[in-house]
Write a protein that holds these residues in place. Sequence first.
Motif, PDB file in Angstrom:
ATOM      1  N   ASP A 187     -21.041 -13.316  -8.395  1.00  0.00           N
ATOM      2  CA  ASP A 187     -21.974 -14.240  -7.567  1.00  0.00           C
ATOM      3  C   ASP A 187     -22.777 -13.362  -6.465  1.00  0.00           C
ATOM      4  OD1 ASP A 187     -21.747 -16.034  -9.031  1.00  0.00           O
ATOM      5  OD2 ASP A 187     -20.553 -17.426  -7.819  1.00  0.00           O
ATOM      6  N   PRO A 188     -22.043 -12.665  -5.504  1.00  0.00           N
ATOM      7  CA  PRO A 188     -22.717 -11.938  -4.503  1.00  0.00           C
ATOM      8  C   PRO A 188     -23.889 -10.915  -5.166  1.00  0.00           C
ATOM      9  CG  PRO A 188     -20.592 -12.206  -3.941  1.00  0.00           C
ATOM     10  CD  PRO A 188     -20.575 -12.664  -5.537  1.00  0.00           C
ATOM     11  N   GLU A 190     -25.577 -11.027  -7.827  1.00  0.00           N
ATOM     12  CA  GLU A 190     -26.892 -11.900  -8.297  1.00  0.00           C
ATOM     13  C   GLU A 190     -27.415 -12.381  -7.146  1.00  0.00           C
ATOM     14  OE1 GLU A 190     -25.310 -14.844 -11.037  1.00  0.00           O
ATOM     15  OE2 GLU A 190     -25.651 -13.292 -12.720  1.00  0.00           O
ATOM     16  N   ALA A 191     -26.768 -12.746  -5.960  1.00  0.00           N
ATOM     17  CA  ALA A 191     -27.424 -13.305  -4.718  1.00  0.00           C
ATOM     18  C   ALA A 191     -28.354 -12.237  -3.997  1.00  0.00           C
ATOM     19  CB  ALA A 191     -26.465 -13.837  -3.724  1.00  0.00           C
ATOM     20  N   ALA A 192     -27.757 -10.794  -4.141  1.00  0.00           N
ATOM     21  CA  ALA A 192     -28.526  -9.721  -3.500  1.00  0.00           C
ATOM     22  C   ALA A 192     -29.662  -9.488  -4.235  1.00  0.00           C
ATOM     23  CB  ALA A 192     -27.465  -8.738  -3.504  1.00  0.00           C
ATOM     24  N   ARG A 193     -29.478  -9.769  -5.830  1.00  0.00           N
ATOM     25  CA  ARG A 193     -30.670  -9.429  -6.262  1.00  0.00           C
ATOM     26  C   ARG A 193     -31.827 -10.513  -6.178  1.00  0.00           C
ATOM     27  NH1 ARG A 193     -29.209  -9.392 -12.404  1.00  0.00           N
ATOM     28  NH2 ARG A 193     -31.356  -8.838 -12.761  1.00  0.00           N
ATOM     29  N   VAL A 194     -31.437 -11.659  -6.192  1.00  0.00           N
ATOM     30  CA  VAL A 194     -32.368 -12.572  -5.675  1.00  0.00           C
ATOM     31  C   VAL A 194     -32.704 -12.415  -4.360  1.00  0.00           C
ATOM     32  CG1 VAL A 194     -32.804 -15.011  -5.160  1.00  0.00           C
ATOM     33  CG2 VAL A 194     -31.477 -14.372  -7.319  1.00  0.00           C
ATOM     34  N   ASP A 195     -32.183 -12.029  -3.403  1.00  0.00           N
ATOM     35  CA  ASP A 195     -32.513 -11.630  -2.090  1.00  0.00           C
ATOM     36  C   ASP A 195     -33.280 -10.380  -1.849  1.00  0.00           C
ATOM     37  OD1 ASP A 195     -31.577 -13.671  -0.376  1.00  0.00           O
ATOM     38  OD2 ASP A 195     -29.684 -12.768   0.225  1.00  0.00           O
ATOM     39  N   CYS A 197     -32.968  -7.099  -3.254  1.00  0.00           N
ATOM     40  CA  CYS A 197     -32.404  -5.803  -3.257  1.00  0.00           C
ATOM     41  C   CYS A 197     -32.792  -5.137  -4.660  1.00  0.00           C
ATOM     42  CB  CYS A 197     -30.830  -5.849  -3.462  1.00  0.00           C
ATOM     43  SG  CYS A 197     -30.405  -6.475  -1.650  1.00  0.00           S
ATOM     44  N   TYR A 205     -25.428  -2.462  -0.414  1.00  0.00           N
ATOM     45  CA  TYR A 205     -24.893  -3.223   0.641  1.00  0.00           C
ATOM     46  C   TYR A 205     -23.968  -4.123  -0.064  1.00  0.00           C
ATOM     47  CZ  TYR A 205     -28.779  -1.545   3.210  1.00  0.00           C
ATOM     48  OH  TYR A 205     -29.491  -0.969   4.217  1.00  0.00           O
ATOM     49  N   VAL A 206     -23.602  -4.434  -0.995  1.00  0.00           N
ATOM     50  CA  VAL A 206     -22.712  -5.405  -1.904  1.00  0.00           C
ATOM     51  C   VAL A 206     -21.651  -4.798  -2.663  1.00  0.00           C
ATOM     52  CG1 VAL A 206     -22.470  -7.433  -3.329  1.00  0.00           C
ATOM     53  CG2 VAL A 206     -24.493  -7.249  -1.736  1.00  0.00           C
ATOM     54  N   PHE A 210     -17.374  -3.794  -1.500  1.00  0.00           N
ATOM     55  CA  PHE A 210     -16.097  -4.433  -2.405  1.00  0.00           C
ATOM     56  C   PHE A 210     -15.443  -3.190  -2.903  1.00  0.00           C
ATOM     57  CE2 PHE A 210     -18.427  -8.590  -2.688  1.00  0.00           C
ATOM     58  CZ  PHE A 210     -17.375  -9.273  -2.825  1.00  0.00           C
TER      59      PHE A 210
ATOM     60  N   LEU B  52     -32.120 -13.845 -13.513  1.00  0.00           N
ATOM     61  CA  LEU B  52     -31.080 -13.462 -13.731  1.00  0.00           C
ATOM     62  C   LEU B  52     -30.495 -13.227 -15.208  1.00  0.00           C
ATOM     63  CD1 LEU B  52     -29.393 -15.100 -10.515  1.00  0.00           C
ATOM     64  CD2 LEU B  52     -29.851 -12.679 -10.769  1.00  0.00           C
ATOM     65  N   PRO B  72     -35.761 -10.147 -10.509  1.00  0.00           N
ATOM     66  CA  PRO B  72     -35.607 -11.330  -9.353  1.00  0.00           C
ATOM     67  C   PRO B  72     -36.378 -10.893  -8.175  1.00  0.00           C
ATOM     68  CG  PRO B  72     -33.318 -10.845 -10.243  1.00  0.00           C
ATOM     69  CD  PRO B  72     -34.277  -9.861 -10.682  1.00  0.00           C
ATOM     70  N   PHE B  81     -26.408 -20.779  -5.005  1.00  0.00           N
ATOM     71  CA  PHE B  81     -25.285 -20.964  -6.051  1.00  0.00           C
ATOM     72  C   PHE B  81     -24.376 -21.751  -6.069  1.00  0.00           C
ATOM     73  CE2 PHE B  81     -27.297 -16.824  -5.897  1.00  0.00           C
ATOM     74  CZ  PHE B  81     -27.406 -16.258  -7.127  1.00  0.00           C
ATOM     75  N   ALA B  85     -21.690 -17.673  -3.373  1.00  0.00           N
ATOM     76  CA  ALA B  85     -22.125 -16.419  -3.478  1.00  0.00           C
ATOM     77  C   ALA B  85     -22.462 -15.913  -2.067  1.00  0.00           C
ATOM     78  CB  ALA B  85     -23.316 -16.351  -4.419  1.00  0.00           C
ATOM     79  N   TYR B  87     -22.311 -13.358   1.203  1.00  0.00           N
ATOM     80  CA  TYR B  87     -21.546 -11.906   1.346  1.00  0.00           C
ATOM     81  C   TYR B  87     -20.242 -11.856   2.129  1.00  0.00           C
ATOM     82  CZ  TYR B  87     -26.280 -11.437  -0.339  1.00  0.00           C
ATOM     83  OH  TYR B  87     -27.508 -11.311  -0.945  1.00  0.00           O
ATOM     84  N   SER B  99     -31.982 -11.202   3.573  1.00  0.00           N
ATOM     85  CA  SER B  99     -33.154 -10.660   2.741  1.00  0.00           C
ATOM     86  C   SER B  99     -34.277 -10.309   3.784  1.00  0.00           C
ATOM     87  CB  SER B  99     -33.533 -12.097   2.001  1.00  0.00           C
ATOM     88  OG  SER B  99     -33.840 -13.205   3.164  1.00  0.00           O
ATOM     89  N   ILE B 102     -33.578  -6.591   3.921  1.00  0.00           N
ATOM     90  CA  ILE B 102     -33.985  -5.992   3.068  1.00  0.00           C
ATOM     91  C   ILE B 102     -35.477  -5.570   2.883  1.00  0.00           C
ATOM     92  CG2 ILE B 102     -34.083  -6.034   0.295  1.00  0.00           C
ATOM     93  CD1 ILE B 102     -31.461  -5.067   1.591  1.00  0.00           C
ATOM     94  N   ARG B 150     -36.302 -17.155   4.247  1.00  0.00           N
ATOM     95  CA  ARG B 150     -37.622 -16.243   3.818  1.00  0.00           C
ATOM     96  C   ARG B 150     -38.763 -16.963   3.042  1.00  0.00           C
ATOM     97  NH1 ARG B 150     -35.304 -14.526  -1.735  1.00  0.00           N
ATOM     98  NH2 ARG B 150     -37.323 -13.464  -1.921  1.00  0.00           N
TER      99      ARG B 150
END
Lengths: 298, 361
Positions: A187-188, A190-195, A197, A205-206, A210, B52, B72, B81, B85, B87, B99, B102, B150
Amino acid sequence: MYRMRLPPWLVLLMPAFVILLAVVAIPLVLSLYSSFTAFQLTRPETITRWIGTFNYEKAIGDANFWAAFGRTVLLLTVALNLEMLLGLGLALMVAKVTHGQRLLRTIMMFPMMFSPILVGFQFKFIFNDNVGLLNNALQSLGLTDVAIPWLVDGNLAFIAIVTAEVWTSTSVFAILILAGLFAIPQDPVEAARVDGCTPWQTFRYVTLPFLMPFIYIAMAIRSLDVARAYDIVQVMTAGGPARRTELLWTLIGRTGYVDARMGYANAMGYIAILLSIAFTVHFFRKLSSARTSLGMGD
Amino acid sequence: MAQVVLQDVVKNYGALPVVHAINLDIAHGEFVVLVGPSGCGKSTTLRMIAGLEEISGGRVRIGDRVVNDLPPRDRNISMVFQNYALYPHMTVRENLGFSLYIAKRPKAEIERAVDQAAEILSLTPLLDRKPGQLSGGQRQRVAMGRAIVRHPDVFLFDEPLSNLDAKLRTQMRVEIKRLHQKVGTTIIYVTHDQIEAMTLADRIVIMRDGHIVQIGTPLEVFERPVNAFVATFIGSPPMNLLPATVRSGGLRLADGTVIPLPPGLTAREGQAVQFGVRADNIMPEGHSMPPTAHMALVEMPVTLTEPLGTETLLFATLAGTEVQAKMLNPRPVRTGEVLRFGIALDKCHLFDADTGASLRV
Ligand SMILES: Nc1ncnc2c1ncn2[C@@H]1O[C@H](COP(=O)(O)OP(=O)(O)OP(=O)(O)O)[C@@H](O)[C@H]1O
Ligand SMILES: [Mg+2]
């Protein structure tokens, strides 16, 4: 007739006590005690010659000891960092593989299946200046026409030893980091990709935060390993030539068993153990702070 | 302007198709809810829009760009989500600002955006906590905040409220609706809760087994369901369906009871059908809405009552099938008591027994 009746719990615990006493406590006390004596293996009666902290003072004033100490710390630093980077790279690549990953994981562990003594001999052969694989290869490729003295020159020998260490133990990092990669929640990521990254930023960063606990566990294990490094070095250079690759435990081993000065060796051993403890404490601190920052309990 | 257009979008997992060539036009600023039973492909569809999930066929357009091959990060979307999700190693503040960080926005701008989002979602006192130190509802708000800082072209929500308790869910539902009114951004929202769908959506997209079954405003899908599946899925309690046969202009139920054919429906003589009536349209005499021109009367024994305060839900048996009816201005009812119920025929539905398709013209 009077018979002593011990309480049952004491009777039941007795075997454990006896074993602990025999294998841990007695050697510990004895070696600690002997480090304050002029004990020499060849003259057992010397174990009663109390000389106070003389051995410790001598070690602290001994340039050879500190050279070995420093070299051990250097080996630890260089080897651990290299192993971490290579292990991380290896784990990331293996994690991407979809077919035959099991096989790859098994192959990855091969180096751990050999005795360090044999690894030492193998690398001693590879780095041998006359018949060694490396020099032969370099010469055949025309990269050099001299016999590079891999195991004779102090710096080159250090590189050779680091190479052997890294070859045997990178998989410790790779395996643990791979386990970490499998445990990362998606989940995080994927969230980063959407955000927004990029793959590198997602990693940085993610994924990496971990992985840090896993990396620190590997570091803790390996720091103990390298701090007591003996076998590979003993086989490849025996700390030589002329102490150029001397590590703490090759020095301690030689002092105790070759020079038979066991009291002095034990004193150095206790100082060396402080080093191991320091590294372990350091990495466990790092581990627990990495875990806390991930909210994984304290 | 960010409309979202799905053209014949297909998703296969290996040989297994899970989304079958769906078409959907979402206008700029529209709030569209994808709803359907578990496993029908809602999340998959949303994730294809987010980038995704790879798109196996067809085209997805956001604004005027085909985004099929864009990662994405190049789609300018935000997603909330189901499991938040967040961080875990970042504070709420860092989560919210990530975001923008970044995107290399200036520090001051990030701070302003984070403070503003925190203000909207009442997160200000929590900004320095880690997600692990938050309750479910607070995490949910952080996830929303992360999405709104954002100003994306499209918001994607995947069952964002499903982990909250009933009260909080109602509260957050209102928050989301308010948020949409405030920012006016296109929202695609996935849920399997039909109440969420009804209350939030400008338009509802009802999915089943990877197909879109019906698209319409909440009232359209409620009042004119295209088939028996939509009829039972939308509305609470679910629409009652009674097996019947069309006989000489009437409906013959399983036990021989005959009900007049509801107006506006076309059925062949002898056709096997399902007669659909919502609880709101079958009420005991004296406890109902004013009778309309097309009423049918039936007598049913009550098997169970569920008092809800202003009304009571009655479970009764008609022609061997359990039926739910509503009683307005309720009085106590004993189980086993036989009551006369009026059915408002002009609000009733008829579905083909085989295909389930609505027989309304
Ligand atoms: N990685 C995958 N591999 C194979 N099949 C998958 C995969 N992911 C999802 N599916 C299948 O695709 C179908 C649609 O899944 P999806 O997650 O879109 O359902 P959903 O409508 O979101 O359901 P829910 O309400 O339970 O979240 C399901 O039948 C599921 O089993
Ligand atoms: Mg889903």
